[in-house]
Scaffold this active site. Structure first.
Site, PDB file in Angstrom:
ATOM      1  N   TYR A   7     -44.477  13.074 -29.019  1.00 56.04           N
ATOM      2  CA  TYR A   7     -44.091  14.210 -28.186  1.00 56.04           C
ATOM      3  C   TYR A   7     -42.827  13.967 -27.381  1.00 56.04           C
ATOM      4  O   TYR A   7     -42.344  14.873 -26.726  1.00 56.04           O
ATOM      5  CB  TYR A   7     -45.233  14.554 -27.223  1.00 56.04           C
ATOM      6  N   THR A   9     -39.572  10.704 -26.922  1.00 54.90           N
ATOM      7  CA  THR A   9     -38.376  10.077 -27.491  1.00 54.90           C
ATOM      8  C   THR A   9     -38.535   9.678 -28.952  1.00 54.90           C
ATOM      9  O   THR A   9     -37.569   9.252 -29.577  1.00 54.90           O
ATOM     10  CB  THR A   9     -37.975   8.829 -26.685  1.00 54.90           C
ATOM     11  N   GLU A  70     -44.277   1.438 -26.633  1.00 57.44           N
ATOM     12  CA  GLU A  70     -45.058   2.136 -25.614  1.00 57.44           C
ATOM     13  C   GLU A  70     -45.771   1.186 -24.646  1.00 57.44           C
ATOM     14  O   GLU A  70     -46.479   1.635 -23.754  1.00 57.44           O
ATOM     15  CB  GLU A  70     -46.083   3.068 -26.274  1.00 57.44           C
TER      16      GLU A  70
END
Length: 108
Positions: A7, A9, A70
């Site tokens: 959703y 980068t 992440e």
């Protein structure tokens, strides 16, 4: 193979999309949540809004690269992770019959 919903980068045209360049895009859709900007980072949190994004089929190596990006790891306590990878229901018209996928939630 794994399914991952992105959703921020990681979407097409964004700065980290190159990590998905060898992965198959299954289409666009949404997940339920709320998209926030936390310390300049796109962050998905619990909520009931439709958060748009793209769904990808990725291999294990790609999933590991996404986890590193992440700040997620199964090797450390979840409290030490920036994001939490969870399996959620996806909504959209995808090229395959897809009901769920991994997505990265902000780990607050």
């Amino acid at each position: 193979m794994y399914r991952v919903f992105v959703y921020g980068t990681l979407k097409k045209g964004e700065g980290n999309h190159h990590l998905l360049e060898n992965s198959e895009c299954l289409g666009e859709g949404y997940v339920k949540g709320m998209l926030c900007n936390i310390h300049g980072l796109p962050a998905l949190v619990e909520g009931n809004n439709d958060v748009p994004g793209e769904l990808y089929s990725v291999d294990g190596d790609t999933l590991e690269r996404l986890d590193r990006l992440e700040g997620y790891s199964t090797a450390v306590p979840l409290d030490d992770c920036l994001y939490d990878r969870r399996e959620v229901h996806t909504y959209g018209h995808f090229t395959r019959d897809v009901k769920s996928a991994f997505v990265y939630f902000w780990n607050d």
